[in-house]
Design a protein around this motif. Structure first.
Motif, short mmCIF file in Angstrom:
data_model
loop_
_atom_site.label_atom_id
_atom_site.label_comp_id
_atom_site.label_asym_id
_atom_site.label_seq_id
_atom_site.Cartn_x
_atom_site.Cartn_y
_atom_site.Cartn_z
N LYS A 25 0.57 -0.76 0.29
CA LYS A 25 -0.42 -0.08 -0.06
C LYS A 25 1.25 0.75 -0.24
O LYS A 25 0.61 2.25 -0.47
N ASN A 26 2.34 1.16 0.39
CA ASN A 26 2.80 2.62 0.48
C ASN A 26 3.42 2.38 -0.78
O ASN A 26 4.10 3.83 -1.30
N THR A 27 3.20 1.49 -1.86
CA THR A 27 4.63 2.18 -3.13
C THR A 27 3.74 3.23 -3.39
O THR A 27 4.29 3.97 -4.44
N GLY A 28 2.66 3.17 -3.98
CA GLY A 28 1.58 4.16 -4.13
C GLY A 28 2.38 5.62 -3.92
O GLY A 28 2.66 6.79 -4.28
N LEU A 29 2.56 5.76 -2.31
CA LEU A 29 2.58 7.12 -1.73
C LEU A 29 3.98 7.72 -2.15
O LEU A 29 4.55 8.29 -2.55
N ILE A 30 5.22 6.26 -2.11
CA ILE A 30 6.58 6.10 -3.45
C ILE A 30 6.53 7.21 -4.28
O ILE A 30 6.78 8.03 -4.85
N GLY A 31 5.67 6.05 -5.47
CA GLY A 31 5.88 6.81 -6.56
C GLY A 31 5.39 8.31 -6.94
O GLY A 31 5.91 8.72 -7.66
N MET A 32 4.44 8.58 -5.88
CA MET A 32 3.66 9.90 -6.49
C MET A 32 4.26 10.80 -6.04
O MET A 32 4.52 12.22 -6.54
N SER A 33 4.89 10.67 -4.70
CA SER A 33 6.04 11.52 -4.52
C SER A 33 7.24 11.79 -6.04
O SER A 33 7.65 12.43 -5.70
N VAL A 34 8.31 10.42 -6.24
CA VAL A 34 9.18 10.50 -6.72
C VAL A 34 8.66 11.39 -8.40
O VAL A 34 9.20 12.03 -9.28
N LYS A 36 6.16 13.63 -9.18
CA LYS A 36 6.17 15.20 -8.73
C LYS A 36 7.60 15.22 -8.36
O LYS A 36 7.73 16.41 -9.27
N ILE A 37 8.65 15.66 -7.78
CA ILE A 37 9.56 15.66 -7.58
C ILE A 37 10.51 15.68 -9.34
O ILE A 37 11.22 16.92 -9.77
N CYS A 38 10.30 14.27 -9.99
CA CYS A 38 10.82 14.48 -11.82
C CYS A 38 9.95 15.04 -12.10
O CYS A 38 11.17 15.72 -13.25
N SER A 39 8.74 15.62 -12.24
CA SER A 39 8.24 16.93 -13.00
C SER A 39 8.69 18.31 -12.89
O SER A 39 8.24 19.18 -13.73
N GLN A 40 9.12 18.43 -11.79
CA GLN A 40 9.59 19.82 -11.18
C GLN A 40 11.36 19.95 -11.66
O GLN A 40 12.22 20.30 -11.68
N ILE A 41 11.86 18.59 -12.11
CA ILE A 41 13.65 18.66 -12.55
C ILE A 41 14.08 20.04 -13.71
O ILE A 41 14.28 20.05 -13.56
N PRO A 42 12.99 19.24 -15.03
CA PRO A 42 11.73 18.75 -15.02
C PRO A 42 12.18 17.95 -16.32
O PRO A 42 12.28 17.71 -17.40
N SER A 48 8.20 11.46 -16.46
CA SER A 48 8.13 10.83 -14.80
C SER A 48 7.24 10.00 -14.36
O SER A 48 7.54 9.36 -13.19
N CYS A 49 6.17 9.76 -14.93
CA CYS A 49 5.35 8.10 -14.64
C CYS A 49 6.28 7.39 -15.15
O CYS A 49 6.13 5.96 -14.30
N ARG A 50 7.02 7.13 -16.11
CA ARG A 50 7.66 6.36 -16.51
C ARG A 50 8.90 6.01 -15.33
O ARG A 50 9.17 4.67 -15.20
#
Lengths: 155, 110
Positions: A25-34, A36-42, A48-50
């Motif tokens: 259940k925690n993988t989604g939390l990590i995935g969404m955080s990553v 978001k960070i990737c989309s800011q790099i950008p 970012s989804c990949r």
């Protein structure tokens, strides 16, 4: 995609570390955080989804294979941002991955599947990671397994 | 993961919402298997509100497709977001599933 050589040992521009219980259940939390960070790099939305997918696959592997589904362990995900690359580390302390699995993983094996009966249900995770990332390495040291994924940042 | 169900004639439309991943794929798999047990094997998965899918969930969909195909049924995928479509393409599963823009186009294909 093959592994590339990166200059090492300058300090990252930014660094963050997540530690979660080994519950799927925690993988989604990590995935969404990553993501978001990737989309800011950008990175682009698709890229970012990949990258999110790679991290989710790696964390799933730690939970399902390294920990055999035991929810009481910890998985650590580290992101280190450099000028030219993003390094993602997924670390567990479970059973190490058979290095052959990473070596042999290849999405090309899913290219020519004649019919639905020949399509494997599992086994895409590592192949996806190797395809998306510019470098993927796995190392076990002192009881810690570290899958290191490196994604180049276009200049 | 939420599932809202609709019918188009004898076709079951499952409208999925949320992340389809290792921890949630079983919900969809169980629902499709329950429909298959009632011989309801013409299924549309509307994934317009699914914003992520991982390889575990894709594996579950492959298993479901295999299962309904054996009963002469099919699963059609509808309304993929670009980012989810990219994952289908990355994993080559766009070659296994028929993907449509909307429910009507998918229902006409049965």
């Amino acid at each position: 995609m093959g592994n590339k050589t990166f200059d090492k040992e300058e300090n990252p521009i930014k660094k963050i570390r997540f530690i979660v219980d080994s519950d799927l259940k925690n993988t989604g939390l990590i995935g969404m955080s990553v993501n978001k960070i990737c989309s800011q790099i950008p990175f682009s939305s698709i890229e970012s989804c990949r990258i999110e997918l790679c991290v989710v696959e790696a964390v799933n592997n730690s939970i399902i294979h390294a920990y055999n589904g035991d929810k009481r362990r910890k998985v650590e995900v580290g992101l280190s941002l450099f000028k030219d690359r993003l390094i993602l580390d997924v670390i567990d302390t479970g059973s190490p991955l058979d290095p052959d699995r990473l070596k042999k993983a290849n999405l090309a094996m899913f290219d020519n599947l004649a019919d639905i009966d020949s399509v494997p249900e599992n086994g895409r995770g590592l192949a996806v990671i190797k395809d998306v990332m510019d470098s993927t390495t796995y190392k076990t040291t002192g009881g810690k397994n570290r899958l290191r994924m490196i994604k180049k940042i276009a200049s | 993961m939420e599932i809202v169900e609709e019918k188009i004639n004898d076709i079951d439309v499952l409208i999925l919402k949320g992340r389809l991943e290792a921890s949630t794929a079983k919900i969809v798999r169980d629902r499709i298997n329950a429909l298959a047990k009632q011989n309801r094997v013409k299924i549309i998965l509307n994934m317009g509100a699914v914003d992520f899918i991982d390889s575990s969930a894709l594996g579950s969909l492959v298993s479901c497709l295999r299962s309904v195909n054996k009963s002469d049924g099919d699963i059609k995928i509808v309304s993929l977001q670009d980012r989810v479509r990219a994952i289908f393409e990355l994993t080559r599963l766009h070659r296994i599933f028929q993907i449509f823009d909307d429910n009507v186009a998918a229902s006409n294909s049965f």
